[in-house]
Design a protein around this motif. Structure first.
Motif, PDB file in Angstrom:
ATOM      1  N   LEU A  47       0.817  -1.217   0.000  1.00 37.13           N
ATOM      2  CA  LEU A  47       0.000   0.000   0.000  1.00 37.13           C
ATOM      3  C   LEU A  47       0.851   1.268   0.000  1.00 37.13           C
ATOM      4  N   TRP A  48       2.121   1.165  -0.378  1.00 42.15           N
ATOM      5  CA  TRP A  48       3.035   2.292  -0.234  1.00 42.15           C
ATOM      6  C   TRP A  48       2.622   3.517  -1.029  1.00 42.15           C
ATOM      7  N   GLU A  49       1.842   3.345  -2.092  1.00 40.31           N
ATOM      8  CA  GLU A  49       1.401   4.508  -2.859  1.00 40.31           C
ATOM      9  C   GLU A  49       0.546   5.461  -2.016  1.00 40.31           C
ATOM     10  N   LEU A  50      -0.116   4.918  -0.993  1.00 40.33           N
ATOM     11  CA  LEU A  50      -0.946   5.762  -0.128  1.00 40.33           C
ATOM     12  C   LEU A  50      -0.121   6.844   0.568  1.00 40.33           C
ATOM     13  N   CYS A  51       1.166   6.591   0.749  1.00 40.71           N
ATOM     14  CA  CYS A  51       2.038   7.598   1.366  1.00 40.71           C
ATOM     15  C   CYS A  51       2.047   8.875   0.541  1.00 40.71           C
ATOM     16  N   PHE A  52       1.971   8.735  -0.783  1.00 44.45           N
ATOM     17  CA  PHE A  52       1.985   9.894  -1.664  1.00 44.45           C
ATOM     18  C   PHE A  52       0.644  10.624  -1.666  1.00 44.45           C
ATOM     19  N   PHE A  53      -0.334  10.080  -0.989  1.00 46.73           N
ATOM     20  CA  PHE A  53      -1.605  10.769  -0.779  1.00 46.73           C
ATOM     21  C   PHE A  53      -1.680  11.318   0.644  1.00 46.73           C
ATOM     22  N   VAL A  83       2.217  24.277  -0.865  1.00 45.59           N
ATOM     23  CA  VAL A  83       1.142  23.557  -1.540  1.00 45.59           C
ATOM     24  C   VAL A  83       1.621  23.017  -2.887  1.00 45.59           C
ATOM     25  N   HIS A  84       2.478  23.745  -3.585  1.00 47.83           N
ATOM     26  CA  HIS A  84       2.970  23.264  -4.884  1.00 47.83           C
ATOM     27  C   HIS A  84       3.757  21.964  -4.720  1.00 47.83           C
ATOM     28  N   ALA A  85       4.508  21.827  -3.636  1.00 45.31           N
ATOM     29  CA  ALA A  85       5.225  20.565  -3.376  1.00 45.31           C
ATOM     30  C   ALA A  85       4.230  19.448  -3.077  1.00 45.31           C
ATOM     31  N   ALA A  86       3.195  19.777  -2.311  1.00 47.44           N
ATOM     32  CA  ALA A  86       2.173  18.784  -1.996  1.00 47.44           C
ATOM     33  C   ALA A  86       1.445  18.342  -3.266  1.00 47.44           C
ATOM     34  N   LEU A  87       1.190  19.276  -4.157  1.00 43.09           N
ATOM     35  CA  LEU A  87       0.521  18.921  -5.402  1.00 43.09           C
ATOM     36  C   LEU A  87       1.374  17.980  -6.247  1.00 43.09           C
ATOM     37  N   SER A  88       2.695  18.139  -6.185  1.00 39.05           N
ATOM     38  CA  SER A  88       3.554  17.211  -6.928  1.00 39.05           C
ATOM     39  C   SER A  88       3.452  15.803  -6.343  1.00 39.05           C
ATOM     40  N   PHE A  89       3.256  15.685  -5.025  1.00 34.66           N
ATOM     41  CA  PHE A  89       3.022  14.378  -4.421  1.00 34.66           C
ATOM     42  C   PHE A  89       1.731  13.770  -4.949  1.00 34.66           C
ATOM     43  N   TYR A  90       0.679  14.587  -5.086  1.00 35.11           N
ATOM     44  CA  TYR A  90      -0.585  14.090  -5.632  1.00 35.11           C
ATOM     45  C   TYR A  90      -0.406  13.602  -7.069  1.00 35.11           C
ATOM     46  N   VAL A  91       0.363  14.332  -7.866  1.00 41.43           N
ATOM     47  CA  VAL A  91       0.622  13.912  -9.244  1.00 41.43           C
ATOM     48  C   VAL A  91       1.301  12.548  -9.241  1.00 41.43           C
ATOM     49  N   LEU A  92       2.319  12.378  -8.385  1.00 40.21           N
ATOM     50  CA  LEU A  92       2.985  11.078  -8.286  1.00 40.21           C
ATOM     51  C   LEU A  92       2.014   9.986  -7.862  1.00 40.21           C
ATOM     52  N   PHE A  93       1.160  10.294  -6.890  1.00 39.78           N
ATOM     53  CA  PHE A  93       0.186   9.303  -6.417  1.00 39.78           C
ATOM     54  C   PHE A  93      -0.713   8.846  -7.556  1.00 39.78           C
ATOM     55  N   PHE A  94      -1.268   9.789  -8.314  1.00 36.01           N
ATOM     56  CA  PHE A  94      -2.197   9.407  -9.373  1.00 36.01           C
ATOM     57  C   PHE A  94      -1.486   8.717 -10.539  1.00 36.01           C
ATOM     58  N   LEU A  95      -0.233   9.092 -10.813  1.00 35.49           N
ATOM     59  CA  LEU A  95       0.530   8.385 -11.838  1.00 35.49           C
ATOM     60  C   LEU A  95       0.784   6.933 -11.422  1.00 35.49           C
ATOM     61  N   MET A  96       1.171   6.734 -10.177  1.00 30.12           N
ATOM     62  CA  MET A  96       1.431   5.373  -9.696  1.00 30.12           C
ATOM     63  C   MET A  96       0.142   4.561  -9.611  1.00 30.12           C
ATOM     64  N   LEU A  97      -0.935   5.199  -9.178  1.00 33.88           N
ATOM     65  CA  LEU A  97      -2.223   4.505  -9.115  1.00 33.88           C
ATOM     66  C   LEU A  97      -2.659   4.091 -10.512  1.00 33.88           C
ATOM     67  N   GLY A  98      -2.507   4.992 -11.485  1.00 34.63           N
ATOM     68  CA  GLY A  98      -2.857   4.655 -12.867  1.00 34.63           C
ATOM     69  C   GLY A  98      -2.005   3.510 -13.395  1.00 34.63           C
ATOM     70  N   ALA A  99      -0.714   3.527 -13.093  1.00 36.07           N
ATOM     71  CA  ALA A  99       0.165   2.442 -13.540  1.00 36.07           C
ATOM     72  C   ALA A  99      -0.239   1.118 -12.905  1.00 36.07           C
ATOM     73  N   ARG A 100      -0.601   1.160 -11.618  1.00 41.17           N
ATOM     74  CA  ARG A 100      -1.023  -0.076 -10.937  1.00 41.17           C
ATOM     75  C   ARG A 100      -2.298  -0.627 -11.559  1.00 41.17           C
ATOM     76  N   VAL A 101      -3.264   0.236 -11.811  1.00 39.67           N
ATOM     77  CA  VAL A 101      -4.526  -0.206 -12.422  1.00 39.67           C
ATOM     78  C   VAL A 101      -4.259  -0.774 -13.818  1.00 39.67           C
TER      79      VAL A 101
END
Length: 168
Positions: A47-53, A83-101
């Motif tokens: 579940l490590w991708e959750l860290c990026f959320f 907030v811009h740094a946090a948004l980059s974490f969200y981008v990483l989270f959604f990229l990894m989630l998309g790759a997993r799916v």
């Protein structure tokens, strides 16, 4: 370490009777999010991708709290700080989630033909040896009922499971 630093900072703010504790709250909250993330990586690595959320969500909430306490206004895009740094974490989270799916969907597509062949073979076995399969099912049920209250034990300590380690 960050959580501890936040707690020490908070204790100093209480001792000095500061009217607000926004900075120590921010330090503790962000530190706690990193601590929870480390625990996720150690004990639930899948579940490590959750860290990026988790990390950016806590960071944005904590930063919003600090901004509200210090300036009396809500956090806005004109004063968005980290907030811009946090948004980059969200981008990483959604990229990894998309790759997993995408990987899961690809794996299902690859498995389907083999499963269809297996199901066909199983139906042939059941059709040809139905009585033996039924007897086997009954035997397994009997063994399960007879052992449901017992605990499995490892008799050979050399094959005991080692403590879980990170894979990297």
């Amino acid at each position: 370490l960050r959580c501890y630093g936040g707690l020490v900072f908070m204790q100093e703010e209480f001792r000095d009777a500061h009217p607000h504790h926004a900075n120590s709250t921010y330090a503790f909250a962000v530190g706690a999010s990193f601590l929870v993330s480390a625990l996720i990586m150690q004990y639930a690595e899948e579940l490590w991708e959750l860290c990026f959320f988790l990390i950016p969500t806590v960071q944005i909430l904590a930063q919003s709290h600090v901004h509200n306490v210090l300036f009396g206004t809500a956090l806005s895009l004109r004063s968005w700080g980290y907030v811009h740094a946090a948004l980059s974490f969200y981008v990483l989270f959604f990229l990894m989630l998309g790759a997993r799916v995408r990987l899961i969907v690809a794996a299902i597509k690859v498995i389907r033909p083999g499963k269809a062949r297996y199901d066909e073979a199983w139906h042939r076995v059941v059709g040809q040896h139905g009585d033996e399969v039924k007897a086997l099912v009954d035997l397994v049920g009997t063994v399960k009922r007879a052992t449901s209250h017992k605990e499995a034990r490892q008799l050979n300590p050399k094959t005991a499971q080692a403590p879980r380690r990170l894979s990297f």
